[in-house]
Write an enzyme that holds these catalytic residues in place. Structure first.
Site, short mmCIF file in Angstrom:
data_model
loop_
_atom_site.label_atom_id
_atom_site.label_comp_id
_atom_site.label_asym_id
_atom_site.label_seq_id
_atom_site.Cartn_x
_atom_site.Cartn_y
_atom_site.Cartn_z
N LYS A 17 0.86 -1.18 0.00
CA LYS A 17 0.00 0.00 0.00
C LYS A 17 0.90 1.24 0.00
O LYS A 17 1.49 1.59 1.02
CB LYS A 17 -0.93 0.00 1.20
CG LYS A 17 -1.97 1.12 1.17
CD LYS A 17 -2.94 0.99 2.33
CE LYS A 17 -4.01 2.08 2.26
NZ LYS A 17 -3.42 3.43 2.39
N CYS A 47 -0.43 34.42 27.88
CA CYS A 47 -0.13 34.10 26.49
C CYS A 47 1.34 34.38 26.18
O CYS A 47 1.82 35.50 26.43
CB CYS A 47 -1.03 34.94 25.56
SG CYS A 47 -0.64 34.75 23.80
#
Length: 785
Positions: A141, A442
């Site tokens: 595959k 942040c």
């Protein structure tokens, strides 16, 4: 686009699809909610993978969602729609880069098994259904891009990607540059029409060399060979200069193809799949050396085991083995589901695992503000590529995995694509390791992080307007294929405009100024190239941060009509100096090219504009529905939540998201400033929302289906022409369809129209229909009488 891009806009949907409640215990309402959430997420993953060459989740996670959806649909069959992901194949054929091609015979997908026990159970069922001896054809595959080659009288007339299995993208001109694919089949046994199916890939050695060139050029490396093959094949020559064309041709020359089957053909002179391979090889087509016919399921299992242990011996990446019933007569007897044959299966290998050192855990912020911890590791090769970072999702996952900074950790490529840290090797700890502490603020803008709502595990930066990381993510999204498809506004272009090293003040503080950018703002810009997921700087060989100048002035040049003089040397060139009107600069094509692309984007379809705004839940499907119904942004903004929710394909969740988005002043500012810069927020000629759409126009009250390639119209252009004329642009043929406009490549829709006895017209007649109405179609016939 290539590589795995950062995308966390559907966290809620992703969480809602992972329910562990047994299907039999679900209420109907809960089942419906899960079906909707799963369908939305699976389609998004398919669109990213097939349409943008982007991997958002690993194969195992994708397969789990698909299996869960199938289980719910079996328990609640009334919830299964015809276009459910369990009934369809691949991605949706909505590309604007390439023309659509309808396959003569549908390209199916394959069902998967993951363990020897699952394979044995599948093979036993096939043997029971066949009720006779079976031979099994085993082949590797390939981790590549499925392709359909159409030969007529031995001549290659088209090459198309799989798309949704019915319609793919026309990549014929690029395929002609791939070595080993013949333009002509010279053999007496070649039928007048034959479709050959196979996989395009890039060999491992060529992949490593290509990424080396990407590094030298300071450009993004490909995440894996599959992305490299897809990204190389799905390029447009149009608009490229000589140097860019040379690079494009070089990338295409590195690709290879192996064929493994037949689609439509006439009078097959063979009785088995293995004989087909012999025939294809005789015709001059490239076939695999690793295919083998086995006389028992146990022998096929041995083939699977062998290559599972010797994957590195193959010249290209593989992610499993495909096993097919060799006898063609049994293919018809065993049949197929709506998406996969019952006579073939894909055995998926588990991903490789390696050990490496966890150097640090850093936190990055994505487009929606989600703060995600990432593992930074000592670079290691796993599943065919080098890895140095992997997502850890959130602080709870870090604790659950039990990893400490400084640990030796076990790493794998989930689905052979996305790196995943499995856990620590506790025995190798020496006491120097330390715990990870999730930051409270942040890392990009310093705003305090908090959950979006009570009970959420994920922390987010609430500074959506001006957090540089969020602005960068939204600008990159605007340029993506699924939104405005702007060349030059990818990962590096978005970073250059929002987070440059030079100048100190970025050209874009928010995306509101995007369409008003000037050449002066773009020159010069320097940016440190960072990883799209982690935000970490990419490094040169010496460990220095990799820098790029995507927009720059190159040198001063004479004005038009002015001869250069040697007696008077140029003054020193200051690349950061202002334009003074007395000199001309030769600037990078990237700067002028981006401005040209932005100008063209101003008139792109309304639905693309809606997608580009990053409104939660508003993807291409909902955006098309809104644009088709309302025709303008003004009408959408004026609509109530109930009116929005009543639109087919929208519903109350998306309606509320739209109302909430337009209630935020800085988001409304984006729309207003884009409009002031010339962005078109309406569909030209659209008669208005709802009933007004059917009240006027030459196609009022009529339903038209456009299929195939209609000369003078793109696929979207044909739909928009129908809507502008007051008609309904339908996607499927039914008894309610009034006209079917069919061009070359029209397939099943044309056949259905003929079966129903509908009025079928060509491209020239379609142009008359949408401009003059149905009466004009009969005028020549009446004149002839």
């Amino acid at each position: 686009m290539s590589g795995a891009a950062r995308d966390d806009r559907t966290d809620t949907a992703a969480e809602s699809t992972s329910s562990s409640t047994p299907v039999a215990q679900l209420s109907r309402d809960a089942a419906r909610a899960q079906v909707e959430a799963l369908t939305s997420r699976i389609l998004e993953l398919r669109d990213a993978y097939y349409g943008r060459d982007t991997v958002l989740e690993d194969d195992a996670s994708y397969d789990e969602k698909l299996q869960r959806l199938a289980e719910i649909e079996r328990e609640f069959p009334e919830l299964q729609s015809q276009d459910s992901p369990t009934q369809t194949v691949g991605g949706r054929a909505e590309s604007t880069l390439f023309d659509p091609v309808t396959h003569a015979e549908r390209m199916l997908s394959l069902d998967n098994v993951f363990t020897p026990e699952e394979f044995a159970a599948w093979a036993a069922k096939v043997e029971r259904d066949a009720n006779r001896a079976i031979h099994w054809l085993c082949e590797l595959k390939i981790d590549g891009l499925a392709l359909n080659l159409r030969y007529e009288r031995g001549v290659l007339v088209s090459a198309a990607t799989r798309g949704d299995g019915v319609v793919g993208e026309d990549v014929t001109e690029n395929v002609r540059l791939v070595p080993g694919i013949p333009n002509r089949l010279d053999d007496d046994s070649v039928p007048d029409l034959v479709e050959v199916r196979g996989e395009v890939f890039i060999p491992k050695a060529a992949f490593d060399a290509l990424n080396g060139l990407q590094r030298e050029a300071g450009e993004r490396e490909f995440a894996n060979p599959r992305n490299a093959a897809s990204g190389s094949l799905r390029q447009k020559a149009e608009g490229k200069n000589a140097a860019q064309l040379a690079r494009m041709h070089d990338r295409l020359s590195r690709l290879r193809m192996l064929v493994h089957g037949i689609g439509a053909w006439q009078n097959p002179p063979v009785a088995s799949q293995s004989q087909i391979y012999e025939l294809l090889s005789r015709w001059g087509l490239p076939t695999s050396d690793h295919a083998s016919v086995r006389d028992s399921a146990e022998s096929a299992a041995e083939f699977i085991r062998y290559f599972g242990e010797h994957r590195d011996s193959v010249e290209h990446e593989i992610d499993g083995v495909v096993v097919k019933v060799d006898e063609l007569a049994l293919h018809d007897e065993l049949g197929a589901t709506s998406r996969a044959p019952r006579w073939a299966i894909a055995y998926k290998y588990p991903p490789e695992q390696v050990n490496t050192k966890l150097l640090d855990i850093v936190v990055s912020v994505g487009r929606t503000g989600r703060a995600t911890p990432f593992a930074v590791m000592q670079k290691v090769r796993v599943a065919g590529s080098e890895v140095r970072q992997a997502t850890l999702h959130n602080q709870d996952v870090v604790k659950l995995k039990g990893v400490l900074i400084g640990d030796t950790v076990v790493l794998r490529k989930a689905g052979d694509v996305i790196p995943e840290v499995l856990g620590p090797v506790v025995e190798l700890r020496d006491g120097s390791e330390r715990e990870f502490v999730m930051p409270t603020h942040c890392p990009e803008c310093g705003t305090e992080l908090r959950p979006a709502k009570e009970g959420d595990v994920d922390l987010r930066c609430p500074n959506a307007r001006s957090c540089p990381a969020q602005v960068r993510g939204r600008v990159e999204h605007i340029g993506s294929r699924g939104a405005l498809d702007i060349e030059g506004l990818g990962e590096i272009g978005a970073a250059a405009l929002t987070q440059p090293e030079v100048p100190a003040t970025p050209p874009l503080v928010t995306e509101a100024g995007l369409f008003a950018l000037t050449l002066e703002q773009l020159l010069p810009i320097e940016v440190i190239v960072t990883d799209s997921e982690t935000g970490l700087p990419k490094l040169e060989a010496d460990g220095e941060a990799r820098r790029r100048s995507p927009f720059r002035r190159a040198r001063r040049a004479p004005l038009p009509g002015q001869e250069p003089t040697k007696s008077k040397p140029d003054p020193p060139y200051d690349p950061t100096g202002p334009f003074d009107g007395d000199e001309q600069f030769i600037v990078s094509s990237a700067a002028t090219g981006l401005l040209d692309e932005l100008e063209k984007a101003k008139t792109k379809p309304l639905w693309r504009m809606l997608v580009s705004l990053s409104i939660r839940h508003v993807g291409p499907v909902a955006a098309r529905a809104l644009a088709d119904h309302f025709g303008s942004l003004e009408a959408i903004r004026a609509a109530t939540a109930e009116e929005l929710a009543a639109v087919d394909g929208v519903g109350p969740i998306i309606a509320d998201a739209l109302i909430d988005w337009f209630a935020v002043d800085w988001q409304v500012e984006i729309v207003e400033r884009w409009a002031a810069a010339g962005v078109q927020w309406q569909t030209p000629g659209h008669p208005g929302p709802g009933a007004a759409a059917a009240a006027g126009g030459v196609l009022a009250g009529l339903t038209v289906v456009a299929t195939g390639s209609l000369e003078g119209f793109t696929r979207e252009g044909a739909q928009e022409a129908i809507i502008a004329a007051g008609g309904k642009a339908a996607s499927s043929v039914s008894k309610k369809t009034d006209f079917v406009a069919a061009g070359p490549g029209a397939g099943s829709k044309l056949a259905k129209a003929e079966e129903l006895g509908l009025r079928i017209i060509d491209a020239a007649q379609f142009a008359v229909l949408v401009t003059q109405g149905p009466e004009a179609l009969d005028e020549p016939a009446a004149a002839g009488e």
